[in-house]
Design an enzyme around this catalytic site. Structure first.
Site, PDB file in Angstrom:
ATOM      1  N   SER A 136       6.619   9.621 -36.685  1.00  0.00           N
ATOM      2  CA  SER A 136       7.238   8.380 -36.239  1.00  0.00           C
ATOM      3  C   SER A 136       7.014   8.256 -34.736  1.00  0.00           C
ATOM      4  O   SER A 136       7.434   9.127 -33.969  1.00  0.00           O
ATOM      5  CB  SER A 136       8.738   8.413 -36.558  1.00  0.00           C
ATOM      6  OG  SER A 136       9.382   7.268 -36.053  1.00  0.00           O
ATOM      7  N   LYS A 162       4.032   6.034 -38.495  1.00  0.00           N
ATOM      8  CA  LYS A 162       5.115   5.037 -38.507  1.00  0.00           C
ATOM      9  C   LYS A 162       5.292   4.530 -37.085  1.00  0.00           C
ATOM     10  O   LYS A 162       5.415   5.325 -36.148  1.00  0.00           O
ATOM     11  CB  LYS A 162       6.398   5.682 -39.023  1.00  0.00           C
ATOM     12  CG  LYS A 162       7.664   4.869 -38.814  1.00  0.00           C
ATOM     13  CD  LYS A 162       8.802   5.432 -39.648  1.00  0.00           C
ATOM     14  CE  LYS A 162      10.099   5.490 -38.878  1.00  0.00           C
ATOM     15  NZ  LYS A 162      11.191   6.088 -39.685  1.00  0.00           N
ATOM     16  N   LYS A 164       7.472   1.997 -34.493  1.00  0.00           N
ATOM     17  CA  LYS A 164       8.698   1.224 -34.312  1.00  0.00           C
ATOM     18  C   LYS A 164       8.309  -0.184 -33.875  1.00  0.00           C
ATOM     19  O   LYS A 164       7.361  -0.353 -33.082  1.00  0.00           O
ATOM     20  CB  LYS A 164       9.578   1.886 -33.246  1.00  0.00           C
ATOM     21  CG  LYS A 164      10.110   3.253 -33.658  1.00  0.00           C
ATOM     22  CD  LYS A 164      11.155   3.130 -34.752  1.00  0.00           C
ATOM     23  CE  LYS A 164      11.779   4.487 -35.066  1.00  0.00           C
ATOM     24  NZ  LYS A 164      12.827   4.384 -36.092  1.00  0.00           N
ATOM     25  N   ASP A 189       8.939   0.402 -38.646  1.00  0.00           N
ATOM     26  CA  ASP A 189      10.387   0.548 -38.781  1.00  0.00           C
ATOM     27  C   ASP A 189      11.058  -0.324 -37.722  1.00  0.00           C
ATOM     28  O   ASP A 189      10.824  -0.145 -36.524  1.00  0.00           O
ATOM     29  CB  ASP A 189      10.777   2.027 -38.581  1.00  0.00           C
ATOM     30  CG  ASP A 189      12.262   2.295 -38.828  1.00  0.00           C
ATOM     31  OD1 ASP A 189      13.010   1.334 -39.103  1.00  0.00           O
ATOM     32  OD2 ASP A 189      12.668   3.479 -38.736  1.00  0.00           O
ATOM     33  N   GLU A 214      10.323  -0.740 -42.807  1.00  0.00           N
ATOM     34  CA  GLU A 214      11.605  -0.063 -42.959  1.00  0.00           C
ATOM     35  C   GLU A 214      12.707  -0.842 -42.247  1.00  0.00           C
ATOM     36  O   GLU A 214      12.548  -1.239 -41.087  1.00  0.00           O
ATOM     37  CB  GLU A 214      11.456   1.346 -42.357  1.00  0.00           C
ATOM     38  CG  GLU A 214      12.645   2.261 -42.522  1.00  0.00           C
ATOM     39  CD  GLU A 214      12.357   3.666 -41.968  1.00  0.00           C
ATOM     40  OE1 GLU A 214      11.162   4.022 -41.806  1.00  0.00           O
ATOM     41  OE2 GLU A 214      13.314   4.394 -41.703  1.00  0.00           O
ATOM     42  N   ASP A 239      16.641   2.211 -45.014  1.00  0.00           N
ATOM     43  CA  ASP A 239      17.094   3.436 -44.338  1.00  0.00           C
ATOM     44  C   ASP A 239      18.604   3.287 -44.117  1.00  0.00           C
ATOM     45  O   ASP A 239      19.418   3.685 -44.964  1.00  0.00           O
ATOM     46  CB  ASP A 239      16.287   3.592 -43.029  1.00  0.00           C
ATOM     47  CG  ASP A 239      16.738   4.738 -42.137  1.00  0.00           C
ATOM     48  OD1 ASP A 239      17.720   5.420 -42.477  1.00  0.00           O
ATOM     49  OD2 ASP A 239      16.121   4.971 -41.074  1.00  0.00           O
ATOM     50  N   LYS A 263      17.768  10.345 -45.953  1.00  0.00           N
ATOM     51  CA  LYS A 263      18.136  11.276 -44.881  1.00  0.00           C
ATOM     52  C   LYS A 263      19.393  12.001 -45.334  1.00  0.00           C
ATOM     53  O   LYS A 263      20.378  11.359 -45.724  1.00  0.00           O
ATOM     54  CB  LYS A 263      18.440  10.527 -43.581  1.00  0.00           C
ATOM     55  CG  LYS A 263      17.227   9.904 -42.916  1.00  0.00           C
ATOM     56  CD  LYS A 263      17.583   9.226 -41.610  1.00  0.00           C
ATOM     57  CE  LYS A 263      16.374   8.525 -41.011  1.00  0.00           C
ATOM     58  NZ  LYS A 263      16.718   7.706 -39.835  1.00  0.00           N
ATOM     59  N   GLY A 291      13.849  11.263 -40.697  1.00  0.00           N
ATOM     60  CA  GLY A 291      14.212  12.245 -39.683  1.00  0.00           C
ATOM     61  C   GLY A 291      15.194  11.663 -38.689  1.00  0.00           C
ATOM     62  O   GLY A 291      15.323  10.441 -38.565  1.00  0.00           O
TER      63      GLY A 291
END
Ligand code: OSB
Ligand code: MG
Length: 370
Positions: A136, A162, A164, A189, A214, A239, A263, A291
Site C-alpha cells: 500500500s 495499492k 491511496k 483506496d 476500496e 474496509d 483486518k 494492514g
C-alpha cells in the site's frame, strides 16, 4: 489456559517514511504489546492497531488503553479460558472497541498455539505455506515520487500495488500511473473520501482497469455503496464499513461490495475474522488481509490469518523493512518475489526481541491472574 500474568507495554516506533491517506499523515506508530504468560513460562503476544487519532475508525491508542485496563483484562482475570474462541464471547458484553479486543485475543491465540506446540497458522486452520503480498503506497507529494515508489515496489516483487486516492489526487494521477504501468495489477483506496455526489466522477475510474476501489464512501455506510456499485464497473472492496460477520452478511446481500478487506483489529479478533472469511468463501466473495502499519507482532498475526484458503488476493502485509528501520521481531518479515514464507515454529513463529521492545517502550504494567 493457566494464564499467570499479562504484561502491557506501550511502545512507539517511528515510520521510515510518513504515510499519507485521504484522512491524514502518520509518521509514528504508538501501540500496545500484550504479553500473556502461563504457568509454564510460555509467552503469547498481541499488538494493538488503533492510531493516535480517530481518523480511520473511532478507536485510538487511549481508548485501547482504557478498554484493556478497565474492562477487557479484568474480564479475563475473572474467567476460565479453555480456548481462544472463548475470548470473543467473554468480550461480547463490551460494545465494539474491536481493536482493543483483538489485541488481547491475539495474545491468547499465540499463547494457545505455543501451548499446543503448533504454528498459529495451523491453530486457526490455515493451509498455505507461502502467502502472496502486495503493498500500500501512501499519497505522494509529486507524481515523480509516486512513480518511483511504484517502480521500487515492483522491483521487490510485490504482487499488486495499492494507491491511496482522494478528490484532487485521483483521475489525473491514475492517468500518469497507467501510462507508465499499463498492465500492473493496481487497486485504489479512498478511505471514505467521496460521497454519492461523486458518482459521475468515480465512474471515470472504470477506464483504468483497477482490481478494485476500496472504501470510496462513508466509513459506516453500506447502503450508498450498494447504489454506487450499480453505477460503476470497478469492484468495490469494503474496509472501514465491515466490523463484524453481520456487517459482512448485510453488505454482501445488499450488493455493497464484491471484495472484503479483513483486518483482525477492525473486526475484533481472529475468531470473527475467520467467521467472515468462512462466510465469504461460502458466498464466493474474495477476501484479502489488510494492514494497519503494524510492527512485527501484528504483522505475524496477519500472515497466519492469510494462510486461510479464501485469502485469494494479495494482502497489505508488506515486509518489515517497508515500514521500519528495525522491527521488534526476529527474524523480520521478509518479502521475496512478492511472497512471504509462513513460519513453522510454534505460535506466531517469530521471536520478540526483548531488547528492542524495551527500547521502544515508554511504560509498562503487569496484571496478575490467580
Ligand atoms: O485503509 O487500509 C487502510 C494504513 C493506515 C490506515 C488505514 C489503511 C492503511 C493502509 C496501509 O492502507 C496498510 C499497511 O501497509 O499496513
Ligand atoms: Mg483501507
Amino acid at each position: 489456559m493457566a494464564i499467570e500474568r499479562i504484561n502491557l507495554y506501550k511502545a512507539n516506533m517511528r515510520l521510515k517514511n510518513p504515510f499519507q491517506t485521504s484522512f491524514g499523515v502518520m509518521q509514528e506508530k504508538e501501540f500496545f504489546v500484550i504479553e500473556a504468560i502461563d504457568h509454564d513460562g510460555n509467552r503469547g503476544y498481541g499488538e494493538s492497531v488503533a492510531f493516535r487519532s480517530p481518523w480511520y475508525t473511532e478507536e485510538t491508542v487511549k481508548t485501547t488503553e482504557h478498554m484493556l485496563e478497565d474492562f477487557l483484562i479484568p474480564i479475563l482475570q475473572k474467567s476460565e479460558i479453555d480456548h481462544p474462541n472463548d475470548v470473543f464471547r467473554l468480550f461480547r458484553p463490551i460494545k465494539r472497541n474491536n481493536m482493543a479486543k483483538a489485541s488481547i485475543e491475539g495474545a491468547i491465540w499465540d499463547l494457545y498455539a505455543k501451548q499446543q506446540n503448533i504454528p498459529l497458522a495451523k491453530a486457526i486452520g490455515g493451509e498455505k505455506t507461502t502467502i502472496e503480498v502486495g503493498i500500500s503506497i501512501g499519497l505522494q507529494p509529486t507524481i515523480k515520487e509516486l512513480l518511483d515508489k511504484i517502480e521500487a515496489a515492483l522491483a521487490t516483487g510485490y504482487k499488486r500495488i495499492k494507491l491511496k486516492i482522494k478528490p484532487g489526487q485521483d483521475i489525473e494521477m491514475l492517468k500518469e500511473v497507467r501510462q507508465h504501468f499499463p498492465v500492473t495489477p493496481i487497486m485504489v483506496d479512498a478511505n471514505s473520501a467521496y460521497t454519492l455526489e461523486d458518482v459521475d466522477h468515480l465512474r471515470k475510474l472504470d477506464a483504468f482497469q483497477l482490481m478494485m476501489i476500496e472504501q470510496p464512501l462513508a466509513h459506516d455506510d453500506i447502503v450508498d455503496h450498494a447504489f454506487l456499485q450499480k453505477k460503476i464497473e470497478t469492484p468495490i472492496c469494503l474496509d472501514e464499513s465491515i466490523n463484524s460477520l453481520d456487517d459482512a452478511k448485510r453488505a454482501i446481500q445488499l450488493g455493497s461490495c464484491k471484495v472484503i478487506n479483513i483486518k483482525i483489529g477492525r473486526v475484533g479478533g481472529i475468531y470473527e475474522a475467520k467467521r467472515i472469511h468462512d462466510y465469504c468463501k461460502e458466498m464466493g466473495v474474495d477476501v484479502w488481509c489488510g494492514g494497519m502499519l503494524e510492527a512485527g507482532i501484528g504483522r505475524a498475526h496477519n500472515i497466519a490469518l492469510t494462510t486461510l484458503s479464501n485469502f485469494t488476493l494479495p494482502g497489505d502485509t508488506a515486509g518489515s523493512s517497508n515500514y521500519w528501520y528495525e522491527d521488534i521481531i526476529q527474524p523480520e518479515v521478509i518479502v521475496e518475489q512478492g511472497l512471504i514464507q509462513v513460519p513453522t515454529k510454534p505460535g506466531i513463529g517469530f521471536d520478540v526481541k526483548e531488547e528492542s521492545l524495551n527500547r521502544f517502550t515508554s511504560s509498562s504494567k503487569t496484571f496478575t491472574f490467580n
